[in-house]
Design a protein around this motif. Structure first.
Motif, mmCIF file in Angstrom:
data_model
loop_
_atom_site.group_PDB
_atom_site.id
_atom_site.type_symbol
_atom_site.label_atom_id
_atom_site.label_comp_id
_atom_site.label_asym_id
_atom_site.label_seq_id
_atom_site.Cartn_x
_atom_site.Cartn_y
_atom_site.Cartn_z
ATOM 1 N N THR A 65 60.191 31.865 48.077
ATOM 2 C CA THR A 65 59.894 30.612 47.379
ATOM 3 C C THR A 65 61.152 29.794 47.123
ATOM 4 N N VAL A 81 53.063 33.520 53.196
ATOM 5 C CA VAL A 81 52.730 33.463 51.772
ATOM 6 C C VAL A 81 52.135 32.105 51.425
ATOM 7 N N ARG A 82 52.741 31.061 51.915
ATOM 8 C CA ARG A 82 52.213 29.713 51.647
ATOM 9 C C ARG A 82 50.809 29.565 52.229
ATOM 10 N N LYS A 84 48.592 31.932 52.670
ATOM 11 C CA LYS A 84 47.665 32.678 51.818
ATOM 12 C C LYS A 84 47.383 31.913 50.526
ATOM 13 N N ILE A 85 48.418 31.333 49.942
ATOM 14 C CA ILE A 85 48.234 30.553 48.714
ATOM 15 C C ILE A 85 47.313 29.370 48.987
ATOM 16 N N ASN A 86 47.525 28.685 50.108
ATOM 17 C CA ASN A 86 46.667 27.555 50.467
ATOM 18 C C ASN A 86 45.221 28.001 50.680
ATOM 19 N N TYR A 88 43.768 30.552 49.236
ATOM 20 C CA TYR A 88 43.219 30.823 47.907
ATOM 21 C C TYR A 88 42.844 29.520 47.196
#
Length: 101
Positions: A65, A81-82, A84-86, A88
């Motif tokens: 991050t 990671v980004r 996966k966050i998007n 979610y």
């Protein structure tokens, strides 16, 4: 006389077998104790490994991050990671939309 000697030999062999049985039972008990000890040590080590893995994952996320001077692997991890966050966030938005309907 031969019969008495034969019986005596059988009794001697029986005593030897009983001694071996007792020794084997004692060895078995000791080995079971050692096994139990090793199993508990293994569980502790597995818990430590899981904890360290989680800390490593969190450290990778924290590094990803920040984004300064990342290697290719770190950049790929950051993108993952980004992503996966998007995903979610999109799923949460869909759930909110369904609740509002």
């Amino acid at each position: 006389m031969e019969l008495e000697q034969y019986i005596q030999r059988i009794e001697d062999k029986l005593h030897q077998l009983l001694k071996k049985l007792q020794q084997t039972q004692a060895d078995n008990a000791m080995l079971r104790e050692q096994l139990s000890l090793h199993q508990s040590e293994l569980k502790e080590q597995e818990a430590t490994i899981a904890s360290l893995d989680e800390k490593l994952k969190l450290a990778k996320i924290a590094t990803a991050t920040q984004g300064n001077g990342l290697s290719e692997d770190e950049q790929a991890f950051r993108r993952e990671v980004r992503g996966k966050i998007n995903d979610y966030i999109r799923e949460i938005d869909r759930c909110i939309a369904m609740l509002n309907s």
